[in-house]
Design a protein around this motif. Structure first.
Motif, PDB file in Angstrom:
ATOM      1  N   ARG A  57      14.333  42.536  21.788  1.00  0.00           N
ATOM      2  CA  ARG A  57      14.564  41.052  21.379  1.00  0.00           C
ATOM      3  C   ARG A  57      15.845  40.961  20.810  1.00  0.00           C
ATOM      4  NH1 ARG A  57       9.629  42.203  18.714  1.00  0.00           N
ATOM      5  NH2 ARG A  57       7.639  41.186  19.581  1.00  0.00           N
ATOM      6  N   ALA A  58      16.465  41.883  20.122  1.00  0.00           N
ATOM      7  CA  ALA A  58      17.878  41.837  19.693  1.00  0.00           C
ATOM      8  C   ALA A  58      18.938  41.771  20.826  1.00  0.00           C
ATOM      9  CB  ALA A  58      18.102  43.100  18.991  1.00  0.00           C
ATOM     10  N   ALA A  59      18.328  42.262  21.997  1.00  0.00           N
ATOM     11  CA  ALA A  59      19.307  42.031  23.138  1.00  0.00           C
ATOM     12  C   ALA A  59      19.682  40.596  23.547  1.00  0.00           C
ATOM     13  CB  ALA A  59      18.744  42.836  24.362  1.00  0.00           C
ATOM     14  N   ARG A  60      18.729  39.725  23.138  1.00  0.00           N
ATOM     15  CA  ARG A  60      18.823  38.423  23.447  1.00  0.00           C
ATOM     16  C   ARG A  60      19.932  37.422  22.437  1.00  0.00           C
ATOM     17  NH1 ARG A  60      12.994  35.981  23.359  1.00  0.00           N
ATOM     18  NH2 ARG A  60      13.974  34.172  23.841  1.00  0.00           N
ATOM     19  N   ARG A  61      20.382  38.227  21.525  1.00  0.00           N
ATOM     20  CA  ARG A  61      21.108  37.681  20.497  1.00  0.00           C
ATOM     21  C   ARG A  61      22.517  38.112  20.635  1.00  0.00           C
ATOM     22  NH1 ARG A  61      17.054  40.028  17.121  1.00  0.00           N
ATOM     23  NH2 ARG A  61      15.388  38.581  16.594  1.00  0.00           N
ATOM     24  N   PRO A  62      23.684  37.462  20.002  1.00  0.00           N
ATOM     25  CA  PRO A  62      25.029  38.022  20.278  1.00  0.00           C
ATOM     26  C   PRO A  62      25.182  39.349  19.974  1.00  0.00           C
ATOM     27  CG  PRO A  62      24.839  35.861  19.148  1.00  0.00           C
ATOM     28  CD  PRO A  62      23.434  36.406  19.046  1.00  0.00           C
ATOM     29  N   GLN A  63      25.715  40.205  20.780  1.00  0.00           N
ATOM     30  CA  GLN A  63      26.253  41.580  20.471  1.00  0.00           C
ATOM     31  C   GLN A  63      27.518  41.786  19.972  1.00  0.00           C
ATOM     32  OE1 GLN A  63      23.636  43.736  21.008  1.00  0.00           O
ATOM     33  NE2 GLN A  63      22.445  41.777  21.170  1.00  0.00           N
ATOM     34  N   VAL A  64      27.869  42.360  18.918  1.00  0.00           N
ATOM     35  CA  VAL A  64      29.070  42.137  18.396  1.00  0.00           C
ATOM     36  C   VAL A  64      29.556  43.813  18.275  1.00  0.00           C
ATOM     37  CG1 VAL A  64      30.825  41.967  16.439  1.00  0.00           C
ATOM     38  CG2 VAL A  64      29.008  40.393  17.029  1.00  0.00           C
ATOM     39  N   GLY A  65      30.602  44.340  18.650  1.00  0.00           N
ATOM     40  CA  GLY A  65      31.016  45.578  18.697  1.00  0.00           C
ATOM     41  C   GLY A  65      32.345  45.917  18.273  1.00  0.00           C
ATOM     42  N   VAL A  66      32.690  46.891  17.252  1.00  0.00           N
ATOM     43  CA  VAL A  66      33.855  47.126  16.686  1.00  0.00           C
ATOM     44  C   VAL A  66      34.264  48.516  17.005  1.00  0.00           C
ATOM     45  CG1 VAL A  66      35.057  47.222  14.532  1.00  0.00           C
ATOM     46  CG2 VAL A  66      33.317  45.497  14.728  1.00  0.00           C
ATOM     47  N   ASN A  67      35.570  48.742  17.460  1.00  0.00           N
ATOM     48  CA  ASN A  67      36.121  49.999  17.799  1.00  0.00           C
ATOM     49  C   ASN A  67      37.547  50.170  17.102  1.00  0.00           C
ATOM     50  OD1 ASN A  67      36.432  52.503  19.203  1.00  0.00           O
ATOM     51  ND2 ASN A  67      37.416  51.519  20.911  1.00  0.00           N
ATOM     52  N   ALA A  68      37.475  51.287  16.353  1.00  0.00           N
ATOM     53  CA  ALA A  68      38.736  51.527  15.787  1.00  0.00           C
ATOM     54  C   ALA A  68      39.194  52.947  15.978  1.00  0.00           C
ATOM     55  CB  ALA A  68      38.578  51.648  14.289  1.00  0.00           C
ATOM     56  N   ALA A  69      40.492  53.121  16.353  1.00  0.00           N
ATOM     57  CA  ALA A  69      41.018  54.442  16.516  1.00  0.00           C
ATOM     58  C   ALA A  69      42.456  54.588  16.056  1.00  0.00           C
ATOM     59  CB  ALA A  69      41.206  54.756  17.948  1.00  0.00           C
ATOM     60  N   VAL A  70      42.890  55.771  15.997  1.00  0.00           N
ATOM     61  CA  VAL A  70      44.186  56.271  15.501  1.00  0.00           C
ATOM     62  C   VAL A  70      44.818  57.237  16.302  1.00  0.00           C
ATOM     63  CG1 VAL A  70      45.601  57.176  13.438  1.00  0.00           C
ATOM     64  CG2 VAL A  70      43.795  55.707  13.019  1.00  0.00           C
ATOM     65  N   MET A  71      45.927  57.106  17.043  1.00  0.00           N
ATOM     66  CA  MET A  71      46.404  58.101  18.009  1.00  0.00           C
ATOM     67  C   MET A  71      47.679  58.497  17.473  1.00  0.00           C
ATOM     68  SD  MET A  71      45.514  56.051  21.734  1.00  0.00           S
ATOM     69  CE  MET A  71      46.480  54.711  20.921  1.00  0.00           C
ATOM     70  N   HIS A  72      47.810  59.846  17.581  1.00  0.00           N
ATOM     71  CA  HIS A  72      48.933  60.506  17.368  1.00  0.00           C
ATOM     72  C   HIS A  72      49.663  61.049  18.370  1.00  0.00           C
ATOM     73  CE1 HIS A  72      51.819  63.121  14.903  1.00  0.00           C
ATOM     74  NE2 HIS A  72      51.593  63.799  15.589  1.00  0.00           N
ATOM     75  N   GLU A  73      51.057  60.752  18.535  1.00  0.00           N
ATOM     76  CA  GLU A  73      51.900  61.160  19.696  1.00  0.00           C
ATOM     77  C   GLU A  73      53.084  61.780  19.154  1.00  0.00           C
ATOM     78  OE1 GLU A  73      54.287  59.554  23.504  1.00  0.00           O
ATOM     79  OE2 GLU A  73      53.217  58.180  22.298  1.00  0.00           O
ATOM     80  N   ASP A  74      53.347  63.068  19.418  1.00  0.00           N
ATOM     81  CA  ASP A  74      54.692  63.767  19.270  1.00  0.00           C
ATOM     82  C   ASP A  74      55.692  63.228  19.825  1.00  0.00           C
ATOM     83  OD1 ASP A  74      53.412  65.276  17.336  1.00  0.00           O
ATOM     84  OD2 ASP A  74      52.808  66.811  18.751  1.00  0.00           O
ATOM     85  N   ASN A  75      56.618  62.425  19.578  1.00  0.00           N
ATOM     86  CA  ASN A  75      57.612  61.973  20.047  1.00  0.00           C
ATOM     87  C   ASN A  75      58.721  61.357  18.944  1.00  0.00           C
ATOM     88  OD1 ASN A  75      59.514  60.484  21.461  1.00  0.00           O
ATOM     89  ND2 ASN A  75      57.932  59.047  22.442  1.00  0.00           N
ATOM     90  N   VAL A  86      42.376  48.549  16.510  1.00  0.00           N
ATOM     91  CA  VAL A  86      41.081  47.923  16.150  1.00  0.00           C
ATOM     92  C   VAL A  86      40.736  46.884  17.254  1.00  0.00           C
ATOM     93  CG1 VAL A  86      39.905  46.605  14.488  1.00  0.00           C
ATOM     94  CG2 VAL A  86      41.567  48.295  13.881  1.00  0.00           C
ATOM     95  N   ALA A  87      39.466  47.200  17.788  1.00  0.00           N
ATOM     96  CA  ALA A  87      39.232  46.027  18.789  1.00  0.00           C
ATOM     97  C   ALA A  87      37.625  45.507  18.434  1.00  0.00           C
ATOM     98  CB  ALA A  87      39.097  46.827  20.307  1.00  0.00           C
ATOM     99  N   VAL A  88      37.477  44.410  18.399  1.00  0.00           N
ATOM    100  CA  VAL A  88      36.516  43.521  18.359  1.00  0.00           C
ATOM    101  C   VAL A  88      36.094  43.141  19.545  1.00  0.00           C
ATOM    102  CG1 VAL A  88      35.107  41.930  16.883  1.00  0.00           C
ATOM    103  CG2 VAL A  88      36.941  43.265  15.830  1.00  0.00           C
ATOM    104  N   GLY A  89      34.694  43.210  20.137  1.00  0.00           N
ATOM    105  CA  GLY A  89      34.085  42.587  21.141  1.00  0.00           C
ATOM    106  C   GLY A  89      33.019  41.973  21.132  1.00  0.00           C
ATOM    107  N   VAL A  90      32.701  40.653  21.601  1.00  0.00           N
ATOM    108  CA  VAL A  90      31.469  39.976  21.151  1.00  0.00           C
ATOM    109  C   VAL A  90      30.745  39.539  22.808  1.00  0.00           C
ATOM    110  CG1 VAL A  90      30.563  37.692  20.337  1.00  0.00           C
ATOM    111  CG2 VAL A  90      32.300  38.932  19.123  1.00  0.00           C
ATOM    112  N   GLN A  91      29.582  39.661  22.742  1.00  0.00           N
ATOM    113  CA  GLN A  91      28.855  39.522  24.087  1.00  0.00           C
ATOM    114  C   GLN A  91      27.652  38.771  23.959  1.00  0.00           C
ATOM    115  OE1 GLN A  91      27.831  42.941  26.408  1.00  0.00           O
ATOM    116  NE2 GLN A  91      26.997  41.888  28.132  1.00  0.00           N
ATOM    117  N   TRP A  92      27.549  37.656  24.577  1.00  0.00           N
ATOM    118  CA  TRP A  92      26.256  37.018  24.329  1.00  0.00           C
ATOM    119  C   TRP A  92      25.820  36.488  25.753  1.00  0.00           C
ATOM    120  CZ3 TRP A  92      25.628  32.129  20.517  1.00  0.00           C
ATOM    121  CH2 TRP A  92      24.196  31.879  20.349  1.00  0.00           C
ATOM    122  N   GLU A  93      24.526  36.732  26.113  1.00  0.00           N
ATOM    123  CA  GLU A  93      23.896  36.425  27.199  1.00  0.00           C
ATOM    124  C   GLU A  93      23.026  35.294  27.138  1.00  0.00           C
ATOM    125  OE1 GLU A  93      22.079  39.131  29.897  1.00  0.00           O
ATOM    126  OE2 GLU A  93      23.540  40.449  29.791  1.00  0.00           O
TER     127      GLU A  93
END
Length: 209
Positions: A57-75, A86-93
């Protein structure tokens, strides 16, 4: 069931006389409902299927996803070597042809079926407990009856022997009294062991063995 190695020597003892305590039937049924693993398993299956229906039933509702990451580069040519994202995604069929609704309905139907099986199993367990409880009651009554018959057979044998010693009875009467005494003793022992066996079967029905 015994929880001991198979090579353990068995020392057989005569079972003690059963106590006269009678357990209440409703108490036994309550203990069986709490102890029998079949009911717990069916209840867990129904609960898991309910959660599956909620997920569908929850799959019929808007799906919200949040992704956060910290990347380190020796430069050393960069001012900051750590980059945060930080990425925010919304999916609603909005329309899926009713697929999710049908999946949720199917999961709910499976949950109802599991609960009905649980109720049926509970009824069968109650019937089994009642059958074994009645068997214990019947064996206890037989034990009391055969005990009284044994006492009467002892008195009959004593009278037959007295009559034979006094010359007013025959040895056939004594032999008949002996045979009757042996029969009543056998019946009493059978009732004794049947009562022990019935109580163990009742413990198994309750889920304690």
């Amino acid at each position: 069931l015994l929880g001991r190695p198979l090579e353990t020597a068995v020392d057989v003892h005569e079972p003690p006389p059963p106590d006269a305590a009678r357990e209440d039937f409703s108490t036994l049924v309550a203990r069986a409902r709490a102890a029998r693993p079949e009911l717990a398993l069916l209840g867990a299956r129904a609960e898991a299927t309910d959660r599956e229906a909620d997920m569908e039933r929850a799959a019929r509702r808007p799906q919200v996803g949040v992704n956060a990451a910290v990347m380190h580069e020796d430069n050393r040519y960069r001012a900051s070597q750590d980059v945060a994202q930080v990425a925010v995604g919304v999916q609603w069929e909005l329309f899926d042809g009713g697929i999710q609704r049908q999946r949720a309905d199917a999961a709910a139907a499976r949950a109802r079926a599991a609960r009905e099986r649980q109720a049926d199993t509970a009824t069968l367990i109650e019937l089994e407990v009642r059958r074994e409880w009645l068997a214990v009651e019947e064996a206890a009554q037989r034990l009391a009856t055969t005990g009284a018959a044994e006492a009467q057979a002892d008195e009959n044998l004593r009278v037959a022997r007295d009559r034979y010693r006094n010359g007013v009875g025959t040895h056939t009467e004594v032999l008949d009294a002996e045979a009757l005494r042996a029969l009543t003793d056998s019946n009493h022992l059978n009732a004794h062991y049947d009562l022990h066996g019935a109580r163990y079967r009742l413990k198994k029905a309750v889920g304690e063995l």
